[in-house]
Design an enzyme around this catalytic site. Structure first.
Site, short mmCIF file in Angstrom:
data_model
loop_
_atom_site.label_atom_id
_atom_site.label_comp_id
_atom_site.label_asym_id
_atom_site.label_seq_id
_atom_site.Cartn_x
_atom_site.Cartn_y
_atom_site.Cartn_z
N ILE A 154 0.82 -1.21 0.00
CA ILE A 154 0.00 0.00 0.00
C ILE A 154 0.86 1.27 0.00
O ILE A 154 0.49 2.30 -0.55
CB ILE A 154 -0.98 -0.02 1.20
CG1 ILE A 154 -2.05 1.07 1.02
CG2 ILE A 154 -0.23 0.13 2.52
CD1 ILE A 154 -3.18 0.95 2.02
N CYS A 386 35.56 6.18 11.57
CA CYS A 386 34.62 6.94 12.39
C CYS A 386 34.64 6.41 13.83
O CYS A 386 35.57 6.69 14.58
CB CYS A 386 33.23 6.88 11.78
SG CYS A 386 32.09 8.11 12.47
N GLN A 390 37.59 6.53 16.84
CA GLN A 390 37.39 7.01 18.20
C GLN A 390 37.79 5.96 19.23
O GLN A 390 38.44 6.27 20.24
CB GLN A 390 35.92 7.41 18.38
CG GLN A 390 35.49 8.57 17.49
CD GLN A 390 33.98 8.79 17.50
OE1 GLN A 390 33.26 8.21 18.31
NE2 GLN A 390 33.49 9.61 16.59
N HIS A 515 34.18 8.76 6.50
CA HIS A 515 33.81 7.48 5.90
C HIS A 515 34.35 7.40 4.45
O HIS A 515 33.65 7.74 3.50
CB HIS A 515 32.29 7.31 5.87
CG HIS A 515 31.69 7.08 7.22
ND1 HIS A 515 31.44 5.82 7.71
CD2 HIS A 515 31.30 7.94 8.18
CE1 HIS A 515 30.92 5.91 8.92
NE2 HIS A 515 30.82 7.19 9.24
N GLU A 517 34.74 4.91 2.59
CA GLU A 517 34.08 3.89 1.76
C GLU A 517 33.03 4.48 0.84
O GLU A 517 32.71 3.89 -0.21
CB GLU A 517 33.45 2.81 2.65
CG GLU A 517 32.27 3.24 3.50
CD GLU A 517 32.65 3.75 4.88
OE1 GLU A 517 31.81 3.72 5.80
OE2 GLU A 517 33.81 4.20 5.03
#
Length: 593
Positions: A154, A386, A390, A515, A517
């Site tokens: 739907i 990322c 850290q 990032h 990638e």
């Protein structure tokens, strides 16, 4: 010179049936690659039927990875396929959700744009969808638009109604419908079954859309007889039924579609003029993947390992690094929640490289820290992205610099309070209350420090990379961590933020706040992944030669030391008593334990 006639924009709509995750995004991206190879200017777009404004607040286990664009949009992972397969640089206008469409329409209603009229799905929602398509398609000869979800849902109906209208609005010769569907193999019967495809097409025709082409996903290739049967019952020509069996690599899909002339049939159907196609680069990529000279085993330590699509861009970027090094990449997924001091050695002892990807929250963090410690001590190539960067800072601060309670403010609770947040929340994030779309998102500039591994990998001084995070390296700890051997090799000078860290006495240990990638492609692998895989290859070579790492300039790092014997499970990083004493004196002088 004979003048060309006016450019008429063409539209290709890709829909899916029977099941979700059937490969609509790969089909759309592969067709885009083929049309680009024919010299056509394309654009690509994805509509997602969920009500979320974007996937940024959704668990990766629900929806797969969140792909981030240069302009900071959190989007569907299929946009990653679009960028990897084509030259299209996507932005927030290339991905719309039901939430965004309805939000736009409701905002217009509140402003009084509809002049007192009753706002309805038709025409107001469908007009908004069509306007988004027209806006994003500007400047392109051909626009490929993927409709998420499955026919019969739907949630998808407003989008399907909008594209049905577009064939009427733009003309039959300017609109193509491609339906991706499933032809399952029933092992007990020993044959492929076409009935699910027939029912899916029937559902499409019931809402007024007759597919022009069927891309049939299956375990095995579809025979000519079955193509004829499907074509007969679905009202398409047999040559418009495209067999798309499971491939050994997704980069083979453009070649498979071209072998059955899908791109040629689409070009003819849309009356397009195109150049002679050149697929030599794709052939080279596939041959390299299928016939590698080496094998590299990389451990991905994360907490979303139950759904591999959670790390889709990451997995592909590693494969790209393998292509650059003519190597097969074996991805070993390691659940960080199951790692402890006893199991970490067993889990990582046969791994050639360790990678900790992005993530959020404390769950599984200590397991990742143990994996980072093992990689650092055993001189195994380590790549932290990322959250992985850290945690690498936290591990180094605890086990090398002697800051035993080093942690991230992200982990802070009323019961768990530290005095040493080496990773801290950004100042502008402290008053943020809404979760969606409020992180540091999109492309930022990073300056690389002279003489570092990072600079030698990129071979430039200035880079642009994409971010998605709230927490940063705490600048108050720069000097003490540098003192103990951590290099801060990438800096966002405009905001004075540490972007890349690396270690002096390690063959390859890099953590980056961004990032990388998201910007890697099979034909242009990201340099960080290329270098990481190269470092892993040298480790495999060293093991074959008697556990000695060969002297090799992997950027700026030269290593000639032997691999250390595996540390005892309960042991901390080896530190001399002098080092411990200095660290204790340093923190006592500053009122810290």
């Amino acid at each position: 010179m004979k003048k060309k006639g006016p450019m008429v924009q063409k539209y290709i709509f890709v829909t899916g049936g029977v099941v979700s995750s059937i490969g609509k995004g790969l089909c759309a991206a592969s067709l885009g690659a083929l049309l680009e190879a024919r010299g056509l200017k394309i654009s690509m777009m994805k509509f997602d039927p969920y009500i979320n404004v974007d996937p940024g607040t959704m668990s990766p286990l629900q929806h797969g990875e969140v792909f981030v664009t240069d302009d900071g949009a959190e989007t569907d992972l299929d946009l990653g396929h679009y960028e990897r397969f084509t030259n299209v640089r996507v932005s927030r206008s290339n991905n719309y959700t039901t939430g965004q469409i309805y939000d736009s329409v409701i905002s217009k209603e509140r402003r009084g744009d509809y002049l007192g009229g009753t706002v309805q799905v038709i025409p107001h929602i469908t007009d908004e969808i069509k306007n988004c398509i027209y806006e994003t398609s500007q400047g392109a000869e051909v626009s490929i638009i993927e409709i998420g979800g499955t026919v019969g849902d739907i949630e998808s109906l407003p989008f399907l109604e909008a594209i049905r209208q577009m064939r009427v609005d733009c003309g039959f010769e300017n609109v193509v419908f491609i339906h991706v569907t499933l032809v399952p193999y029933i092992a007990a019967a020993g044959e492929l079954k076409s009935k699910p495809t027939q029912h899916s097409v029937k559902e499409m025709r019931g809402i007024g859309i007759q597919p022009d082409f069927l891309v049939c996903r299956s375990e095995k290739a579809i025979s000519a007889d079955l193509k004829s049967k499907i074509g007969l019952f679905c009202n398409v020509k047999p040559e418009a039924v495209i067999s798309c069996p499971d491939a050994s690599t997704i980069y083979e899909v453009p070649l498979m579609l071209h072998q059955q002339n899908l791109d040629g049939l689409v070009v003819n159907r849309l009356h397009l003029k195109s150049e002679t196609i050149n697929l030599a680069p794709w052939d080279k990529v596939v041959k390299t993947i299928k016939n590698p000279e080496n094998t590299v085993r990389i451990g991905i330590v994360g907490k979303y390992v139950d759904l591999k699509e959670s790390y889709k861009s990451l997995n592909e970027a590693l494969i790209h690094g393998g292509i650059a090094n003519n190597s097969k990449i074996e991805l070993v997924y390691i659940d960080s929640e199951n790692l402890n001091e006893k199991s970490v050695r067993e889990s990582l002892q046969n791994i050639h490289g360790v990678l900790v990807p992005g993530g959020f929250g404390y769950r599984g963090a200590e397991g990742k820290i143990l994996a980072i410690q093992y990689a650092r001590e055993q001189k195994i190539p380590y790549f932290g992205i990322c959250f992985g960067m850290q945690l690498a800072v936290i591990e180094f601060a605890r086990n090398v610099a002697g800051i035993v309670d080093a942690t991230s403010r992200e982990f802070a609770t009323k019961k768990n309070i530290s005095r040493n947040y080496v990773i801290d929340i950004m100042n502008e994030q402290r008053k943020v209350t809404q979760k969606g779309g409020t992180m540091r998102l999109g492309s930022y500039t990073c300056h690389l420090v002279d003489g570092t591994l990072a600079q030698s990998i990129y071979k430039k001084d200035l880079i642009q990379e994409r971010h998605r995070h709230r927490y940063e390296f705490n600048n108050r700890y720069r000097e003490i961590l540098k003192k103990y051997g951590m290099k801060l090799s990438g800096i966002c000078e405009e905001r004075d933020l540490v972007e890349i860290v690396e270690l002096k006495d390690h063959p390859w240990f890099v953590g980056c706040q961004f990032h990388p990638e998201f910007k890697s492609k099979p034909m242009t692998p990201h340099p960080l992944f290329t270098s990481f895989v190269e470092a892993c290859l040298h480790l495999t070579a060293s093991k074959k030669k008697g556990n000695r790492i060969p002297t090799k300039n992997l950027g700026s790092a030269k290593v000639t030391s032997k691999l250390q014997a595996p540390a005892r499970a309960s042991a901390r990083s080896p530190k001399s008593s002098t080092t411990k004493k200095k660290a204790r004196e340093f923190f006592q002088a500053r009122g810290r334990s």
